[in-house]
Motif scaffolding. Structure first.
Motif, PDB file in Angstrom:
ATOM      1  N   ILE A 210     -62.518  -2.953 -10.242  1.00  0.00           N
ATOM      2  CA  ILE A 210     -62.337  -3.837 -11.407  1.00  0.00           C
ATOM      3  C   ILE A 210     -62.430  -5.273 -10.910  1.00  0.00           C
ATOM      4  O   ILE A 210     -61.839  -5.610  -9.876  1.00  0.00           O
ATOM      5  CB  ILE A 210     -60.960  -3.595 -12.070  1.00  0.00           C
ATOM      6  CG1 ILE A 210     -60.803  -2.121 -12.440  1.00  0.00           C
ATOM      7  CG2 ILE A 210     -60.796  -4.480 -13.290  1.00  0.00           C
ATOM      8  CD1 ILE A 210     -59.458  -1.768 -13.020  1.00  0.00           C
ATOM      9  N   GLU A 211     -63.188  -6.105 -11.622  1.00  0.00           N
ATOM     10  CA  GLU A 211     -63.206  -7.524 -11.279  1.00  0.00           C
ATOM     11  C   GLU A 211     -62.838  -8.321 -12.511  1.00  0.00           C
ATOM     12  O   GLU A 211     -63.370  -8.093 -13.597  1.00  0.00           O
ATOM     13  CB  GLU A 211     -64.581  -7.926 -10.755  1.00  0.00           C
ATOM     14  CG  GLU A 211     -64.574  -7.981  -9.233  1.00  0.00           C
ATOM     15  CD  GLU A 211     -65.961  -7.939  -8.643  1.00  0.00           C
ATOM     16  OE1 GLU A 211     -66.867  -8.524  -9.271  1.00  0.00           O
ATOM     17  OE2 GLU A 211     -66.122  -7.299  -7.583  1.00  0.00           O
ATOM     18  N   ILE A 212     -61.908  -9.250 -12.312  1.00  0.00           N
ATOM     19  CA  ILE A 212     -61.431 -10.059 -13.436  1.00  0.00           C
ATOM     20  C   ILE A 212     -61.696 -11.525 -13.109  1.00  0.00           C
ATOM     21  O   ILE A 212     -61.389 -11.982 -12.002  1.00  0.00           O
ATOM     22  CB  ILE A 212     -59.930  -9.824 -13.665  1.00  0.00           C
ATOM     23  CG1 ILE A 212     -59.689  -8.332 -13.922  1.00  0.00           C
ATOM     24  CG2 ILE A 212     -59.421 -10.664 -14.825  1.00  0.00           C
ATOM     25  CD1 ILE A 212     -58.259  -7.918 -13.833  1.00  0.00           C
ATOM     26  N   GLU A 213     -62.308 -12.227 -14.049  1.00  0.00           N
ATOM     27  CA  GLU A 213     -62.616 -13.640 -13.818  1.00  0.00           C
ATOM     28  C   GLU A 213     -62.122 -14.459 -14.992  1.00  0.00           C
ATOM     29  O   GLU A 213     -61.784 -13.923 -16.040  1.00  0.00           O
ATOM     30  CB  GLU A 213     -64.136 -13.810 -13.663  1.00  0.00           C
ATOM     31  CG  GLU A 213     -64.639 -13.341 -12.315  1.00  0.00           C
ATOM     32  CD  GLU A 213     -66.148 -13.343 -12.253  1.00  0.00           C
ATOM     33  OE1 GLU A 213     -66.782 -13.955 -13.138  1.00  0.00           O
ATOM     34  OE2 GLU A 213     -66.689 -12.696 -11.321  1.00  0.00           O
ATOM     35  N   LYS A 214     -62.128 -15.782 -14.762  1.00  0.00           N
ATOM     36  CA  LYS A 214     -61.791 -16.679 -15.877  1.00  0.00           C
ATOM     37  C   LYS A 214     -62.941 -16.681 -16.865  1.00  0.00           C
ATOM     38  O   LYS A 214     -64.107 -16.672 -16.477  1.00  0.00           O
ATOM     39  CB  LYS A 214     -61.587 -18.098 -15.346  1.00  0.00           C
ATOM     40  CG  LYS A 214     -60.327 -18.261 -14.538  1.00  0.00           C
ATOM     41  CD  LYS A 214     -59.834 -19.696 -14.637  1.00  0.00           C
ATOM     42  CE  LYS A 214     -58.533 -19.858 -13.873  1.00  0.00           C
ATOM     43  NZ  LYS A 214     -58.756 -20.148 -12.440  1.00  0.00           N
ATOM     44  N   ASP A 215     -62.591 -16.698 -18.133  1.00  0.00           N
ATOM     45  CA  ASP A 215     -63.631 -16.728 -19.161  1.00  0.00           C
ATOM     46  C   ASP A 215     -64.293 -18.098 -19.146  1.00  0.00           C
ATOM     47  O   ASP A 215     -63.612 -19.113 -19.333  1.00  0.00           O
ATOM     48  CB  ASP A 215     -62.978 -16.467 -20.529  1.00  0.00           C
ATOM     49  CG  ASP A 215     -64.016 -16.289 -21.617  1.00  0.00           C
ATOM     50  OD1 ASP A 215     -65.202 -16.555 -21.352  1.00  0.00           O
ATOM     51  OD2 ASP A 215     -63.631 -15.876 -22.729  1.00  0.00           O
ATOM     52  N   PRO A 216     -65.611 -18.163 -18.856  1.00  0.00           N
ATOM     53  CA  PRO A 216     -66.258 -19.492 -18.797  1.00  0.00           C
ATOM     54  C   PRO A 216     -66.140 -20.240 -20.130  1.00  0.00           C
ATOM     55  O   PRO A 216     -66.043 -21.468 -20.149  1.00  0.00           O
ATOM     56  CB  PRO A 216     -67.714 -19.177 -18.460  1.00  0.00           C
ATOM     57  CG  PRO A 216     -67.858 -17.708 -18.447  1.00  0.00           C
ATOM     58  CD  PRO A 216     -66.549 -17.073 -18.614  1.00  0.00           C
ATOM     59  N   ALA A 217     -66.106 -19.513 -21.259  1.00  0.00           N
ATOM     60  CA  ALA A 217     -66.025 -20.186 -22.559  1.00  0.00           C
ATOM     61  C   ALA A 217     -64.630 -20.762 -22.775  1.00  0.00           C
ATOM     62  O   ALA A 217     -64.472 -21.854 -23.325  1.00  0.00           O
ATOM     63  CB  ALA A 217     -66.361 -19.201 -23.673  1.00  0.00           C
TER      64      ALA A 217
ATOM     65  N   GLU B 184     -68.698  -1.714   4.376  1.00  0.00           N
ATOM     66  CA  GLU B 184     -68.008  -2.961   4.727  1.00  0.00           C
ATOM     67  C   GLU B 184     -67.651  -3.744   3.471  1.00  0.00           C
ATOM     68  O   GLU B 184     -66.542  -4.257   3.330  1.00  0.00           O
ATOM     69  CB  GLU B 184     -68.890  -3.851   5.622  1.00  0.00           C
ATOM     70  CG  GLU B 184     -69.192  -3.283   6.998  1.00  0.00           C
ATOM     71  CD  GLU B 184     -70.439  -2.438   7.017  1.00  0.00           C
ATOM     72  OE1 GLU B 184     -71.526  -2.978   6.756  1.00  0.00           O
ATOM     73  OE2 GLU B 184     -70.318  -1.215   7.252  1.00  0.00           O
ATOM     74  N   GLU B 185     -68.614  -3.768   2.562  1.00  0.00           N
ATOM     75  CA  GLU B 185     -68.355  -4.491   1.314  1.00  0.00           C
ATOM     76  C   GLU B 185     -67.162  -3.907   0.580  1.00  0.00           C
ATOM     77  O   GLU B 185     -66.297  -4.633   0.099  1.00  0.00           O
ATOM     78  CB  GLU B 185     -69.592  -4.425   0.404  1.00  0.00           C
ATOM     79  CG  GLU B 185     -70.602  -5.531   0.659  1.00  0.00           C
ATOM     80  CD  GLU B 185     -71.888  -5.263  -0.095  1.00  0.00           C
ATOM     81  OE1 GLU B 185     -72.917  -5.807   0.294  1.00  0.00           O
ATOM     82  OE2 GLU B 185     -71.849  -4.482  -1.076  1.00  0.00           O
ATOM     83  N   ALA B 186     -67.137  -2.547   0.553  1.00  0.00           N
ATOM     84  CA  ALA B 186     -66.041  -1.894  -0.151  1.00  0.00           C
ATOM     85  C   ALA B 186     -64.714  -2.239   0.500  1.00  0.00           C
ATOM     86  O   ALA B 186     -63.726  -2.524  -0.176  1.00  0.00           O
ATOM     87  CB  ALA B 186     -66.254  -0.376  -0.138  1.00  0.00           C
TER      88      ALA B 186
ATOM     89  N   LYS C 141     -59.448  -7.874  -0.181  1.00  0.00           N
ATOM     90  CA  LYS C 141     -59.238  -9.010  -1.067  1.00  0.00           C
ATOM     91  C   LYS C 141     -58.198  -8.651  -2.134  1.00  0.00           C
ATOM     92  O   LYS C 141     -57.302  -9.433  -2.439  1.00  0.00           O
ATOM     93  CB  LYS C 141     -60.574  -9.384  -1.737  1.00  0.00           C
ATOM     94  CG  LYS C 141     -60.673 -10.856  -2.144  1.00  0.00           C
ATOM     95  CD  LYS C 141     -61.996 -11.156  -2.803  1.00  0.00           C
ATOM     96  CE  LYS C 141     -61.950 -10.813  -4.271  1.00  0.00           C
ATOM     97  NZ  LYS C 141     -63.255 -10.726  -4.889  1.00  0.00           N
ATOM     98  N   LYS C 142     -58.341  -7.410  -2.642  1.00  0.00           N
ATOM     99  CA  LYS C 142     -57.428  -6.966  -3.699  1.00  0.00           C
ATOM    100  C   LYS C 142     -56.002  -6.865  -3.157  1.00  0.00           C
ATOM    101  O   LYS C 142     -55.035  -7.143  -3.844  1.00  0.00           O
ATOM    102  CB  LYS C 142     -57.854  -5.589  -4.211  1.00  0.00           C
ATOM    103  CG  LYS C 142     -59.055  -5.638  -5.096  1.00  0.00           C
ATOM    104  CD  LYS C 142     -58.670  -6.048  -6.501  1.00  0.00           C
ATOM    105  CE  LYS C 142     -59.930  -6.454  -7.239  1.00  0.00           C
ATOM    106  NZ  LYS C 142     -59.638  -6.980  -8.566  1.00  0.00           N
TER     107      LYS C 142
END
Ligand code: SF4
Ligand code: SF4
Lengths: 204, 423
Positions: A86-93, A193-195, A201-202
């Motif tokens: 799951i990736e959560i980001e700030k809403d650009p709008a 590695e990416e995983a 990071k999580k």
């Protein structure tokens, strides 16, 4: 060996064979314990999909109803083998709000243990009865619930709510699984590695 | 077989093959055709038995068994065979390559050769040998050569153990087996399988198993020795899964592995056919007495239906016996190696010797008492016939009734009921 022992041995053999044979033979007249599961033939006779004939608690492919997903990450944390991303980001709008830009479940890796289903506060993530996912490449078996072009806003749980309006089980995953059939553009494979980096990071 | 073929050619083509220049070509072709037919028959029987055994085993363990491929799963064996043929045929690099490759063919040959003399019905068998039984005992020994070869050539400890056990077991059990086969041979006065059958009658009390107590005991002991020679449970030590992985078959894969199983399940038919020939009256049809048959033969008017009916009778007996063997396998646990040896040398051999003596004595006595009527099936009115019927009632009918009563009691006691649904 005394003669009495010799004769007793013979008697034992005959008697135990007799007893045992009557027990096993009697099972030919009894109903076997095994419950026959409805096979594809049965479903085909009734013009049904096999999936629909399976028991309701069957643990097939997972399904997330984004309309009631709170983006709490509980399922991702619960999964012992990092199947859910799951990736959560700030809403650009609207920078005050967050949006989910990614909700992937790698069904090629999932072991259908059900640990992710239990902590979900709204019942958004559930097992469906879909199971047929034959693919040419393993990476095609990733279920992508969020379209990156259309990030999904998290669901706000109303105070004291105990029931949530969930879409019909299977109605979201089934079209996604169906879409696997057409040869898709190969999805980017997440290397090991990416995983791990992602997981590290999580964890912070 | 040559005479039958000659007669057929004479009757259908109205020619005499004896005067043909290349008659051996015809004979060779006929030989090949019969050989091919019998081997295919053996393979089919083995395949269907493999499916049937799994179904029966499943019922006995309260399961259902393979019921998906074809109606009730009957085509399961085709799927299995296809899988085995397509699989890779691995030969371990450390093994003795040549021996490893040919070992399964020894087993297959030993199995296929038995069909040369095995009867199928009245006048129905590939050949008729006056030493048929002796031939059978001799060729089945080829199987153990194959098993020992595979055990040695695999260069694996499991396989070697399995091969050695098989050698010890099969060679030991041939002795009581041969001795117990002497009992019906004495009663029939012949080694020819068809003659042995002709010395019995169509009804159970005319069978050797119910003629004398010696025949009765010999039947069960001979059954046990046959199980041991065919490596069937409770004598399946050579391939004891829990101890030896798969015994002499451990290193095999693909169709070579399949050959062993083919021979093993096909052997079920062979064993049952031998037992039913020696003790259970073979193809004898009830209500067709020896005199009627002799009359037909003398007049040359054996009805065609008799061939069919006698074959049906024989096949029924064989199939019932095969089921008994399967049933034994799923009932009795495997015995230990030392027990296997002591059963053979301490029980079967001495008892077998005693039975042979008693059977010989009975023959002499009965010859003294009844004179020329001492051989063959006796009509019920005669004293011999009455004796046989009485013994059948005591040894055959009563235990059968008791047996079924006990079965239904077993079902009742567990609070279950008879239910034949859920196939
Ligand atoms: S079912 Fe188990 S393995 Fe599959 S995603 Fe859920 S927690 Fe992970
Ligand atoms: S699916 Fe459920 S557990 Fe997973 S993030 Fe959404 S709400 Fe949380």
């Amino acid at each position: 060996m005394p003669v009495s022992q010799y004769l007793a041995n013979i008697k034992d053999t005959v008697q135990s064979a007799w007893e045992g044979m009557t027990v096993t033979f009697s099972y030919l007249f009894r109903r076997p314990m095994t419950v026959q599961y409805a096979g594809p033939e049965k479903a085909r006779e009734k013009h049904e999909l096999v999936q629909d004939t399976l028991p309701s608690r069957y643990r097939g492919f997972l399904e997330v109803d984004l309309a009631i997903c709170t983006a709490c990450n509980a399922c991702e944390r619960a999964c012992p083998i990092n199947v859910i991303a799951i990736e959560i980001e700030k809403d650009p709008a609207n920078p005050k709000l967050r949006v989910m830009t990614r909700f992937d479940i790698d069904e090629g890796k999932c072991m259908f243990c059900g640990l992710c289903v239990e902590p979900c506060p709204t019942g958004s993530i559930q097992h469906t009865r879909e199971f047929e996912g034959t693919q040419r490449t393993l990476s095609n078996m990733v279920l992508r619930f969020v379209d990156p072009a259309k990030p999904a806003p998290p669901y706000k749980v109303a105070k004291g709510a105990t029931a949530f309006p969930r879409a019909v089980l299977g109605s979201i995953t089934r079209p996604l699984v169906k879409a696997w059939d057409s040869p898709p553009p190969p999805l980017p494979i997440e290397s090991a590695e990416e995983a791990m980096a992602h997981a590290a990071k999580k964890a912070h | 077989m040559q005479e039958t073929l000659d007669r057929l050619i004479r009757e259908v083509l109205h020619e005499d093959p004896q005067v043909w220049a290349g008659s051996w070509v015809v004979y060779a072709a006929a030989l090949l055709a019969v050989g091919f037919g019998l081997t295919v028959f053996g393979a089919l029987v083995a395949g269907l038995t493999s499916w049937w055994e799994r179904r029966i085993a499943a019922r006995m363990q309260s399961r259902i068994g393979p019921n998906r491929v074809g109606p009730q799963g009957t085509l399961q064996f085709l799927a299995d065979a296809l899988k085995l043929i397509v699989k890779e045929d691995l030969v371990p690099p450390e093994s003795d390559q040549m021996l490893f490759r040919i070992a399964p063919y020894f087993v297959m040959t030993g199995f296929a050769l038995t069909f040369v003399v095995l009867p199928f019905g009245y006048h129905l068998s590939a050949t008729r040998m006056n030493v048929g039984l002796f031939y059978l005992i001799a060729v089945t020994a080829l199987v153990v050569v194959g098993i020992m070869l595979s055990g040695w050539a695999s260069n694996s400890k499991w396989a070697l153990f399995g091969g050695m056990r098989a050698a010890a077991q099969v060679v030991s059990y041939e002795i009581p087996g041969g001795m117990l086969a002497l009992v019906p041979i004495l009663m029939a006065g012949s080694l020819d399988l068809h003659e042995i059958i002709r010395a019995q009658g169509g009804f159970p009390w005319d069978w050797f198993v119910f003629q004398t107590p010696w025949g009765f005991i010999a039947f069960f002991l001979f059954f046990a020795t046959q199980l041991a020679e065919g490596n069937r449970t409770p004598f399946d030590l050579p391939e004891a899964e829990s101890e030896l992985v798969a015994g002499y078959m451990t290193e095999y894969s693909g169709i070579r592995f399949g050959y062993y199983f083919l021979a093993e399940w096909g052997n079920l038919w062979v064993m049952s056919a031998v037992i039913s020939t020696l003790f259970l009256g073979g193809w004898q049809v009830p209500f067709v007495s020896a005199e009627t048959l002799a009359g037909w033969e003398a007049a040359g008017t054996v009805p065609v239906a008799f061939y069919g009916v006698s074959t049906a009778v024989f096949v029924t007996k064989v199939v019932v016996l095969m089921n008994v063997i399967i049933w034994v396998r799923w009932t009795l646990p495997r015995i230990r190696v030392d027990q296997m040896m002591s059963v053979c040398w301490k029980y079967l051999v001495p008892i077998g010797m005693g039975l042979v003596l008693l059977a010989a004595l009975t023959e002499v006595l009965s010859f003294q008492l009844f004179g020329d009527a001492a051989k063959g099936p006796a009509p019920l009115g005669t004293p011999r016939g009455a004796l046989h019927l009485a013994f059948f009632a005591v040894a055959g009918a009563v235990p059968t009734v008791l047996f079924f009563r006990k079965i239904f009691r077993n079902i009742r006691l567990t609070g279950d009921r008879i239910d034949l649904t859920n196939w």
